[in-house]
Design a protein around this motif. Structure first.
Motif, mmCIF file in Angstrom:
data_model
loop_
_atom_site.group_PDB
_atom_site.id
_atom_site.type_symbol
_atom_site.label_atom_id
_atom_site.label_comp_id
_atom_site.label_asym_id
_atom_site.label_seq_id
_atom_site.Cartn_x
_atom_site.Cartn_y
_atom_site.Cartn_z
ATOM 1 N N LYS A 257 65.972 83.857 65.889
ATOM 2 C CA LYS A 257 66.456 85.036 65.162
ATOM 3 C C LYS A 257 67.011 84.630 63.804
ATOM 4 N N GLU A 258 67.839 83.585 63.764
ATOM 5 C CA GLU A 258 68.498 83.223 62.511
ATOM 6 C C GLU A 258 67.519 82.649 61.480
ATOM 7 N N TYR A 259 66.504 81.946 61.936
ATOM 8 C CA TYR A 259 65.514 81.395 60.998
ATOM 9 C C TYR A 259 64.334 82.348 60.776
ATOM 10 N N GLY A 260 64.288 83.416 61.550
ATOM 11 C CA GLY A 260 63.239 84.423 61.359
ATOM 12 C C GLY A 260 61.854 84.019 61.834
ATOM 13 N N ASP A 262 58.686 84.457 64.164
ATOM 14 C CA ASP A 262 58.153 85.497 65.059
ATOM 15 C C ASP A 262 57.333 84.898 66.198
ATOM 16 N N ARG A 288 59.008 89.132 69.237
ATOM 17 C CA ARG A 288 58.529 87.762 69.031
ATOM 18 C C ARG A 288 57.582 87.394 70.149
#
Ligand code: KG4
Ligand code: ZN
Length: 334
Positions: A257-260, A262, A288
């Motif tokens: 989530k924090e690094y994005g 998917d 994701r």
């Protein structure tokens, strides 16, 4: 293009032929695991000796199963790091002799990169970038896979690897080596919520720690013994597996989530753990996509080395006949 992959970093002597980096034509694995089981863990000297016994035959069978001769092979990829040094040297030296005699290219291949490449064999459409938790007997790394040969370590265990913990706790609670599959099986007959185990703290938010967990399990077991109470071993095994899976999945989902990212994956021997897979998939959410290697490619094998070797080869990586093994080498080495 046919790549021969040779793996000997631990207790599996494995050779495979992979076509065009995609199709597994053969995948021969000889394991000395039962012999190590007698001692409760891998004995490096025995592993090396068994590699020496097996490697020629395993390699010949891999070529025979693929219906190929060494002349048909484009390059020979071998695991050169990390791993048990005596075990690695057997595979490396065999690969060197073969490369020398046949005039083929020699491609040094990182073992953990190989574990990640098992994902490409399972999902032909999977492409970097993605986030991968690599958990094996010797490593627990959270890796950003930026490209096929480009990696960034976001976090790692600050003490013991996840697989190592499974193996130790298995032994303490009376099950054999390897501990992961034994604990996973026993956990099916236990209550995962029965024993409360600690979540160890780490400075870097993507690092993990497992040594406190092992101590907690041992303390419960010993204190029950002293009080003459019978430990509910299957529930203790289930609680331990649950805690490790919760720690690793929390960490992986937070980083995703924090690094994005998917796309989120898991690889390495511990990725065979179904509870770990289930929790990661659940925690990363529906937006994701989750990837895990087919079960037959989670443990050490030659196909993952051939597959990663293919990328290393087209990227220009080559070794001379002075190639040596390294017991330790970060996955993001240049
Ligand atoms: O990747 P691998 O085959 O060898 C190394 O590179 O170390 O990983 C072996 C580790 C062992 O510690 C074994 O107990 C663990 O993977 N393992 C598991 C499971 N299957 C194997 N751990 C948890 N759950 C499993 N189902
Ligand atoms: Zn491995």
């Amino acid at each position: 293009m046919y790549i021969l992959g040779i793996e000997s970093s631990c207790d599996e002597t494995a050779v495979s032929v992979v076509e065009d980096g995609r199709k597994i034509l053969s995948n021969v694995i000889y394991s000395s695991v039962e012999e190590h089981g007698l001692y409760g863990g891998v004995v490096p000297e025995i592993a090396s000796r068994r590699h020496i016994d097996a490697i020629s035959e395993v390699c010949q069978k891999a070529l025979d199963d693929a219906n190929l001769k060494i002349d048909d092979i484009e390059a020979i990829a071998c695991t050169h790091a990390p791993g048990l040094i005596g075990a690695l040297l057997v595979g490396i030296n065999f690969a060197k002799g073969l490369a020398y005699a046949s005039g083929k290219a020699l491609v040094p291949t990182h073992h953990l990169r190989g574990h990640i490449a098992a994902l490409y064999l399972t999902y032909p459409d999977l492409k970097p970038p993605f986030l991968c938790l690599v958990a094996s007997g010797g490593h627990s790394h959270l890796v950003a896979v930026d490209d096929y040969t480009k990696f960034r370590v976001l976090g790692k265990t600050i003490d013991d690897a996840a697989g190592e913990r499974f193996d130790k706790v298995s032994r303490t609670l009376g099950l054999g080596y390897p501990g992961g599959p034994a604990i996973a099986k026993a956990a099916l007959n236990g209550d995962k919520n029965k024993y409360k185990l600690p979540t160890p703290h780490t400075e870097n938010r993507y690092d993990v720690s497992f040594s406190g967990l092992k101590t907690a399990v041992i303390n419960i077991y010993n204190s029950d013994n002293m009080k003459g109470v019978r430990t509910d071993k299957n529930s203790l095994r289930a609680s331990f597996q649950e805690k490790i899976a919760q720690i690793l999945s929390d960490n992986t989902a937070r980083a995703a989530k924090e690094y994005g990212f998917d796309k989120v994956a898991v690889a390495g021997g511990v990725s065979a753990n179904l509870r770990l897979r289930e929790l990661i998939e659940e925690k990363i959410g529906k937006d994701r996509k989750f990837y895990a290697p087919q079960l037959s490619l989670c443990g050490d094998n030659g196909a993952m080395i051939a597959r990663q070797g293919y990328y290393e080869y087209i990227n220009g990586t080559r070794a001379g006949l002075d190639l040596n093994g390294l017991p330790v080498l970060p996955i993001d080495f240049e």
